[in-house]
Design an enzyme around this catalytic site. Structure first.
Site, PDB file in Angstrom:
ATOM      1  N   CYS A 382     -48.324  46.015 -45.147  1.00 23.31           N
ATOM      2  CA  CYS A 382     -47.792  45.223 -44.033  1.00 23.31           C
ATOM      3  C   CYS A 382     -46.780  44.199 -44.553  1.00 23.31           C
ATOM      4  CB  CYS A 382     -48.924  44.615 -43.220  1.00 23.31           C
ATOM      5  SG  CYS A 382     -48.444  44.383 -41.494  1.00 23.31           S
ATOM      6  N   HIS A 508     -52.163  49.237 -41.892  1.00 19.65           N
ATOM      7  CA  HIS A 508     -53.247  48.722 -42.741  1.00 19.65           C
ATOM      8  C   HIS A 508     -54.224  49.848 -43.094  1.00 19.65           C
ATOM      9  CE1 HIS A 508     -52.519  44.331 -42.240  1.00 19.65           C
ATOM     10  NE2 HIS A 508     -51.893  44.758 -41.159  1.00 19.65           N
ATOM     11  N   GLU A 510     -56.444  49.876 -45.281  1.00 20.99           N
ATOM     12  CA  GLU A 510     -57.765  49.344 -45.646  1.00 20.99           C
ATOM     13  C   GLU A 510     -58.739  49.368 -44.467  1.00 20.99           C
ATOM     14  OE1 GLU A 510     -55.041  47.594 -45.197  1.00 20.99           O
ATOM     15  OE2 GLU A 510     -55.410  45.568 -44.455  1.00 20.99           O
TER      16      GLU A 510
END
Ligand code: GLN
Length: 533
Positions: A382, A508, A510
């Site tokens: 990001c 993202h 994650e």
């Protein structure tokens, strides 16, 4: 089978790990063949954590449907491997907003609107939304905060009413803490007794007590707690500190938590839990063949919770590679041209973290530059991708003033700029580009090699984007867009093909890494780092 409801409350202290307890129990029930989901009720007045500073709240977790939620939902997804949605996280702000909207519409037909029954009814309605989908055998609802807090009262009252209405189809697990007095070598149960009294004052009798402790509890301690708290002996469960949160489901199983819960909920035919894959993950996690030093460059490093999902993704990816990731959280504000070589010199990989605003931005840009020039594996997420883009524009394309208009609205080279759809937005909460979007991956790229497929879905939370006016120039000079949104051409992944491993995503990743399905980008990044001599 009717949906069963389990409430998890907490007492004595905050941060005892209600989220991990809820996730661990859910994992065990799932491993026994039941379909389970977990919900978090947060007693604060914000509608969601979207406008909260990470120092206040830790990471904001984003679900596929674009809800900005508490980081506990990240644990739920990582443990269960299943998506959550907005319905899995409800705040007091959302409850009140909904009640006030109904009042303005005239739905209450002239009645005085009160905490009981209107707010408590709204809480109960939100708890039952997940059960009413008929998708779940069990809904576990974690009540944020600690019993006795003023903010928690309406939630505890809703639990009392539901326990009364649902009878055996509902139970309450109360998590407390048993402190150890080193001077007298004693474990003290009084705080637990007081905390249960608090619950009893609100009319809630806990069915199961989970006692968080740093030392093993002997039979005497357990019997005493059972006696004083009206809980059967077998339902007093010890939760001892574990070396990793992923060990907790196994500890809870050894303690019999899942069996007690099933018996009390009258679920008779559940099989023994199948935890084969989970145990094999733990084996790899505990027996790494190598240690790999990786830098996480960010500005919230004093509060690792701000990067919770990234930290956990490294745990999953480390185990997948059978290495231990030795993660160094580096404050980007402290990185400057004079010390960058010292700070990053012995790192085998560099991740530049997400974030907002200008604090520490130049340190992040320097870190991206260091990785590019020294051929060190790089992964930007990001804002981390935006920093890599700004760095490339400044140092390869030669646009010294290149920037994101978030940081410098007057820059002559706005290589990162506000999305068109964001330009007329004035409100701050819940207005970013949020949730899962498709991304088309170009063949013959690192991204394609990693994902092995052309179409992916990843989650977003940002307002700014790569400025496509510069795309050709970037590609001509060696930074390519390897992932692009098929609907609006937004650049979602950039990479440098000439580099050993240089990749960055606007989304993202994650948020989608789980214990049993580590995210491919993290796995590939850790692999690249572990291959550095
Ligand atoms: N501040 C940047 C934006 O809004 C990046 C956001 C992030 O890293 N999550 O686009």
């Amino acid at each position: 089978m009717n949906t069963r409801y389990i409430f998890v409350t907490g007492g004595v202290a905050s941060s005892l790990g209600k989220g991990i307890l809820a996730a661990s129990l859910a994992k065990l029930l799932q491993a026994r063949g039941l379909s389970v989901t977990i919900q978090k009720l947060d007693p604060y007045i914000n509608i969601d954590p979207d406008t909260l500073n990470p120092y206040e709240h830790g990471e904001c977790y984003v679900t596929v449907d674009g809800a900005v939620t508490d980081l506990d939902l990240g644990h739920y997804e990582r443990f269960l491997g299943e998506n959550t949605t907005q319905a899995n996280n409800v705040t007091t702000g959302r409850i009140y907003q909904s009640v006030i909207n109904k009042e303005r519409r005239g739905d209450y037909l002239g009645k005085t609107v009160q905490v009981i029954p209107h707010i408590t009814d709204e809480i109960k309605r939100h708890i039952k939304i997940l059960g009413n989908t008929k998708k779940y055998d069990v809904v576990i609802t974690e009540i944020g905060g600690t019993v006795g807090d003023i903010e928690s009262l309406p939630y505890v009252e809703a639990v009392r009413q539901l326990k009364w209405e649902l009878g055996k189809e509902c139970l309450c697990i109360h998590l407390t803490y048993v402190p150890y007095l080193a001077a007298s070598h004693e474990l003290k149960t009084k705080p637990t007794q007081h905390s249960v009294k608090f619950l009893l004052q609100s009319g809630v009798q806990p069915d199961v007590l989970v006692l968080r402790t740093e030392h093993n509890l002997n039979e005497d301690v357990r019997r005493k707690v059972a006696l004083f708290c009206n809980v059967e002996n077998g339902a007093v469960i010890q939760c001892i500190d574990a070396p990793t949160i992923y060990e907790v489901p196994l500890l809870m199983h050894e303690e019999g938590l899942d069996s007690v819960v099933l018996r009390k909920l009258d679920i008779l035919n559940a099989k023994e839990p199948d935890l084969k894959n989970w145990i094999s993950f733990l084996d790899k996690f505990k027996n790494p063949k190598k240690i790999v030093k990786i830098a996480l460059v960010g500005k919230y490093v004093e509060l690792p919770d701000a990067y919770k999902s990234i930290l956990e993704s490294f745990v999953h990816a480390g185990a997948a590679n059978e290495v231990k990731v030795d993660l160094h959280l580096l404050q980007s504000e402290n990185i400057n041209a004079d010390n960058v070589n010292d700070m990053l010199g012995d790192m085998k990989g560099i991740l530049v973290a997400p974030g907002f605003g200008d604090r520490g931005i130049e340190g992040k840009i320097l870190a991206a530059c260091y990785a590019r020039e020294h051929n060190v594996p790089f992964f930007g997420i990001c804002l981390g991708m935006q920093c890599a883009v700004i760095e490339f524009a400044r140092n390869v394309l030669g646009y010294k003033d290149a920037h994101s208009t978030e940081i410098n609205p007057k820059t002559g080279h706005n290589v990162v700029d506000l999305m068109e759809s964001q330009k007329n937005i004035t409100g701050m909460g819940g207005t970013m580009r949020l949730g899962a979007y498709p991304c088309n991956i170009k063949k013959d790229t690192l991204a394609y090699k990693i994902y092995g497929q052309e179409m992916i879905q990843e989650r977003h939370r940002h307002r700014y984007e790569f400025n496509n006016d510069y795309l050709k120039e970037f590609e001509d000079h060696g930074m390519i867009a390897s992932g692009v949104n098929p609907d609006n051409d937004l650049v979602e992944i950039v990479e440098i093909p000439k580099h050993r491993f240089f990749i960055a995503s606007q989304f993202h990743p994650e948020l989608q890494s789980t214990v049993l399905k580590p995210h491919k980008l993290f796995v590939a990044f850790v692999k690249a780092a572990s291959e550095m001599e």
